[in-house]
Design a protein around this motif. Structure first.
Motif, PDB file in Angstrom:
ATOM      1  N   THR A 105      50.091  79.510  85.959  1.00 46.59           N
ATOM      2  CA  THR A 105      49.878  80.487  84.884  1.00 46.59           C
ATOM      3  C   THR A 105      48.638  80.110  84.085  1.00 46.59           C
ATOM      4  N   VAL A 106      48.256  80.996  83.178  1.00 47.54           N
ATOM      5  CA  VAL A 106      47.131  80.718  82.292  1.00 47.54           C
ATOM      6  C   VAL A 106      47.364  79.414  81.527  1.00 47.54           C
ATOM      7  N   ALA A 107      48.528  79.269  80.940  1.00 46.81           N
ATOM      8  CA  ALA A 107      48.835  78.064  80.159  1.00 46.81           C
ATOM      9  C   ALA A 107      48.806  76.824  81.036  1.00 46.81           C
ATOM     10  N   GLN A 108      49.333  76.921  82.252  1.00 43.31           N
ATOM     11  CA  GLN A 108      49.347  75.769  83.152  1.00 43.31           C
ATOM     12  C   GLN A 108      47.937  75.387  83.591  1.00 43.31           C
ATOM     13  N   ASN A 109      47.083  76.377  83.816  1.00 40.15           N
ATOM     14  CA  ASN A 109      45.696  76.089  84.164  1.00 40.15           C
ATOM     15  C   ASN A 109      44.996  75.347  83.038  1.00 40.15           C
ATOM     16  N   VAL A 110      45.190  75.815  81.800  1.00 36.17           N
ATOM     17  CA  VAL A 110      44.532  75.182  80.658  1.00 36.17           C
ATOM     18  C   VAL A 110      45.078  73.777  80.436  1.00 36.17           C
ATOM     19  N   ALA A 111      46.360  73.586  80.719  1.00 38.83           N
ATOM     20  CA  ALA A 111      46.997  72.292  80.477  1.00 38.83           C
ATOM     21  C   ALA A 111      46.684  71.263  81.548  1.00 38.83           C
ATOM     22  N   ARG A 118      47.279  62.371  80.845  1.00 40.33           N
ATOM     23  CA  ARG A 118      48.559  61.836  80.362  1.00 40.33           C
ATOM     24  C   ARG A 118      48.783  62.065  78.869  1.00 40.33           C
ATOM     25  N   PHE A 119      48.388  63.238  78.374  1.00 37.58           N
ATOM     26  CA  PHE A 119      48.753  63.613  77.013  1.00 37.58           C
ATOM     27  C   PHE A 119      50.258  63.878  76.966  1.00 37.58           C
ATOM     28  N   SER A 120      50.838  63.739  75.803  1.00 38.84           N
ATOM     29  CA  SER A 120      52.261  64.017  75.648  1.00 38.84           C
ATOM     30  C   SER A 120      52.516  65.515  75.763  1.00 38.84           C
ATOM     31  N   ASP A 121      53.742  65.875  76.115  1.00 43.08           N
ATOM     32  CA  ASP A 121      54.081  67.298  76.250  1.00 43.08           C
ATOM     33  C   ASP A 121      53.862  68.046  74.945  1.00 43.08           C
ATOM     34  N   LYS A 122      54.173  67.400  73.831  1.00 47.01           N
ATOM     35  CA  LYS A 122      54.010  68.046  72.531  1.00 47.01           C
ATOM     36  C   LYS A 122      52.544  68.324  72.237  1.00 47.01           C
ATOM     37  N   GLU A 123      51.691  67.325  72.515  1.00 45.10           N
ATOM     38  CA  GLU A 123      50.267  67.519  72.237  1.00 45.10           C
ATOM     39  C   GLU A 123      49.662  68.530  73.201  1.00 45.10           C
ATOM     40  N   VAL A 128      46.989  73.565  74.050  1.00 48.90           N
ATOM     41  CA  VAL A 128      46.883  74.767  74.879  1.00 48.90           C
ATOM     42  C   VAL A 128      46.973  76.014  74.009  1.00 48.90           C
ATOM     43  N   ALA A 129      47.920  76.021  73.087  1.00 48.50           N
ATOM     44  CA  ALA A 129      48.072  77.165  72.184  1.00 48.50           C
ATOM     45  C   ALA A 129      46.807  77.378  71.351  1.00 48.50           C
ATOM     46  N   GLU A 130      46.234  76.280  70.854  1.00 48.83           N
ATOM     47  CA  GLU A 130      45.020  76.385  70.048  1.00 48.83           C
ATOM     48  C   GLU A 130      43.835  76.891  70.869  1.00 48.83           C
ATOM     49  N   ALA A 131      43.714  76.392  72.101  1.00 50.13           N
ATOM     50  CA  ALA A 131      42.600  76.805  72.952  1.00 50.13           C
ATOM     51  C   ALA A 131      42.713  78.277  73.322  1.00 50.13           C
ATOM     52  N   LEU A 132      43.912  78.739  73.640  1.00 52.07           N
ATOM     53  CA  LEU A 132      44.103  80.147  74.006  1.00 52.07           C
ATOM     54  C   LEU A 132      43.885  81.052  72.797  1.00 52.07           C
ATOM     55  N   GLU A 133      44.251  80.572  71.619  1.00 46.54           N
ATOM     56  CA  GLU A 133      44.000  81.360  70.418  1.00 46.54           C
ATOM     57  C   GLU A 133      42.498  81.457  70.151  1.00 46.54           C
ATOM     58  N   LEU A 134      41.782  80.376  70.380  1.00 50.64           N
ATOM     59  CA  LEU A 134      40.350  80.346  70.136  1.00 50.64           C
ATOM     60  C   LEU A 134      39.614  81.364  71.008  1.00 50.64           C
ATOM     61  N   VAL A 135      40.053  81.520  72.255  1.00 44.17           N
ATOM     62  CA  VAL A 135      39.411  82.490  73.150  1.00 44.17           C
ATOM     63  C   VAL A 135      40.188  83.801  73.214  1.00 44.17           C
ATOM     64  N   GLU A 136      41.145  83.952  72.307  1.00 42.67           N
ATOM     65  CA  GLU A 136      41.945  85.167  72.143  1.00 42.67           C
ATOM     66  C   GLU A 136      42.659  85.584  73.428  1.00 42.67           C
ATOM     67  N   ARG A 155      37.441  83.313  80.319  1.00 39.55           N
ATOM     68  CA  ARG A 155      37.934  82.710  79.080  1.00 39.55           C
ATOM     69  C   ARG A 155      38.951  81.613  79.371  1.00 39.55           C
ATOM     70  N   VAL A 156      39.774  81.809  80.396  1.00 42.70           N
ATOM     71  CA  VAL A 156      40.712  80.757  80.790  1.00 42.70           C
ATOM     72  C   VAL A 156      39.930  79.518  81.213  1.00 42.70           C
ATOM     73  N   ALA A 157      38.886  79.717  82.019  1.00 44.99           N
ATOM     74  CA  ALA A 157      38.076  78.586  82.468  1.00 44.99           C
ATOM     75  C   ALA A 157      37.425  77.871  81.288  1.00 44.99           C
ATOM     76  N   LEU A 158      36.971  78.628  80.310  1.00 48.92           N
ATOM     77  CA  LEU A 158      36.382  78.023  79.115  1.00 48.92           C
ATOM     78  C   LEU A 158      37.423  77.247  78.318  1.00 48.92           C
ATOM     79  N   ALA A 159      38.594  77.853  78.145  1.00 50.48           N
ATOM     80  CA  ALA A 159      39.669  77.173  77.408  1.00 50.48           C
ATOM     81  C   ALA A 159      40.048  75.867  78.096  1.00 50.48           C
ATOM     82  N   ARG A 160      40.140  75.890  79.422  1.00 44.78           N
ATOM     83  CA  ARG A 160      40.483  74.674  80.171  1.00 44.78           C
ATOM     84  C   ARG A 160      39.403  73.607  80.007  1.00 44.78           C
ATOM     85  N   ALA A 161      38.135  74.036  79.920  1.00 42.40           N
ATOM     86  CA  ALA A 161      37.042  73.078  79.829  1.00 42.40           C
ATOM     87  C   ALA A 161      36.936  72.423  78.459  1.00 42.40           C
TER      88      ALA A 161
END
Length: 376
Positions: A105-111, A118-123, A128-136, A155-161
């Motif tokens: 999914t979009v979220a999984q790609n960004v994550a 090895r970031f924590s699940d919470k972070e 991911v939420a912040e990055a997706l909000e930034l690129v709307e 935008r997904v590619a940018l958010a992931r980067a």
């Protein structure tokens, strides 16, 4: 449209400097990059511009660690990364085809990059939420790439980067696969995003308009060499070589020689046309030269039109070709007793071309119009 507010603290990026010293890359006997040296400042948006085969994508891959140089040194943030692998460089990369995982999914790609680090699940969830909000794209987190438009995929590619806060963002022609209207919209959004988070960005393109409208500076490459680096205005109005002059915009390139050198000026003849230049060092009579004049600097009038200032060169010419471009018209006009076809770009103030094919016109330009002059 990308959010224009203050970026989340986790995504603001202190841009890193990039330094290249005598960097070369050979593929067998083929020289892709040769002795290239340049410096990119923190937070700068640099464009690598050039035709196919100029070495721009190879140079980007060298900076990213996807290729190893044959010689020279690469610094990122003052650290020598010449031999460091990709995953040890603090960079984000956006490829031309976006390289999204179709089964995620979009979220999984960004994550994905955060999980690898090895970031924590919470972070991960927060970033991911912040990055997706930034690129709307925050409402599209559960969709898959094949359910998105080309602009949304970008935008997904940018958010992931940017999600793991790299100090350097590398972009390999990310707008090439978009249609013209969407590409124009994404130019503004991409530049906004780069400014918003403060990241250093290096982008490859062969699109002159793209580089001139977006870049802080443009590095023009030709046959693996750096021809010129400067602001878009400097590159456009003061090209450093005939290649740069001809490659950027619509340019008239006239070859000729110096006819006469005088105390305050000199005369040049090129393609059958004579020019007088002031305050320069033209060389000796017979010296071969190249004169470059931008098409939008040339003026067309009816024969015997408005009086010209003293010293303004003018010739009668015949229009041989007319191309309507919407806001402007491109003409090809052949002056009398000349071997050249002069390109002229004229605004369509009335909404339509002012001249027709076969029409006789007066062709002129003001002496103060920027004319690039090169000895050969």
């Amino acid at each position: 449209m990308i959010n224009s507010g203050i970026p989340p603290a986790n995504l603001a990026s202190p841009g890193q400097s990039v330094g290249l010293a005598a960097v070369s890359k050979n593929f067998g006997e083929t020289v892709a990059v040769k002795d290239l040296t340049l410096q990119v400042e923190p937070g700068e948006f640099l464009f690598l511009l050039g035709p196919s085969g100029s070495g721009k994508t190879t140079l980007l891959r060298l900076i990213g660690g996807y290729e190893r140089p044959s010689g020279g040194t690469i610094l990122i943030g003052g650290q020598d990364v010449t031999r460091l692998p990709v995953h040890h460089r603090n960079i984000g990369m956006v490829f031309q085809n976006y390289a999204l995982f179709p089964h995620m999914t979009v979220a999984q790609n960004v994550a994905f990059g955060l999980k690898m680090r090895r970031f924590s699940d919470k972070e991960i969830a927060g970033r991911v939420a912040e990055a997706l909000e930034l690129v709307e794209l925050n409402g599209l987190a559960k969709r898959y790439p094949n359910q998105l438009s080309g602009g949304q995929q970008q935008r997904v590619a940018l958010a992931r980067a940017i999600v793991y806060r790299p100090g350097l963002l590398l972009l390999d022609e990310p707008l090439a696969n978009l249609d013209r209207r969407l590409r124009d919209n994404m130019r503004l959004e991409l530049k906004r995003l780069q400014r918003l988070i403060g990241i250093t960005a290096i982008m490859v393109t062969h699109d002159q308009e793209e580089s001139l409208s977006m870049a802080d500076r443009v590095a023009v490459l030709h046959q693996g060499r750096l021809e010129q680096i400067g602001s878009p205005t400097e590159i456009y109005t003061g090209p450093a070589s005939p290649f740069v002059a001809a490659f950027i915009g619509e340019m008239n390139v006239l070859r000729g020689e110096v006819l006469e050198t005088r105390v305050n000026d000199y005369r040049v003849k090129a393609s059958g046309l004579e020019f007088t230049f002031l305050n320069n060092q033209p060389g000796q009579p017979g010296q071969p030269v190249i004169i470059c004049l931008r098409a939008e600097r040339v003026r067309l009038d009816k024969p015997g039109g408005p009086p010209l200032e003293p010293g303004v060169p003018a010739w009668n010419a015949t229009i041989e070709f007319v191309t309507f471009l919407g806001a402007a018209t491109l003409y090809l006009a052949r002056p009398e007793n000349s071997t050249a076809l002069i390109k002229v770009i004229e605004p369509n103030a009335s909404g339509q071309p002012l001249h027709r094919q076969g029409e006789t016109v007066r062709l002129s330009w003001q002496p103060e119009s920027p004319i690039s002059y090169f000895q050969t």
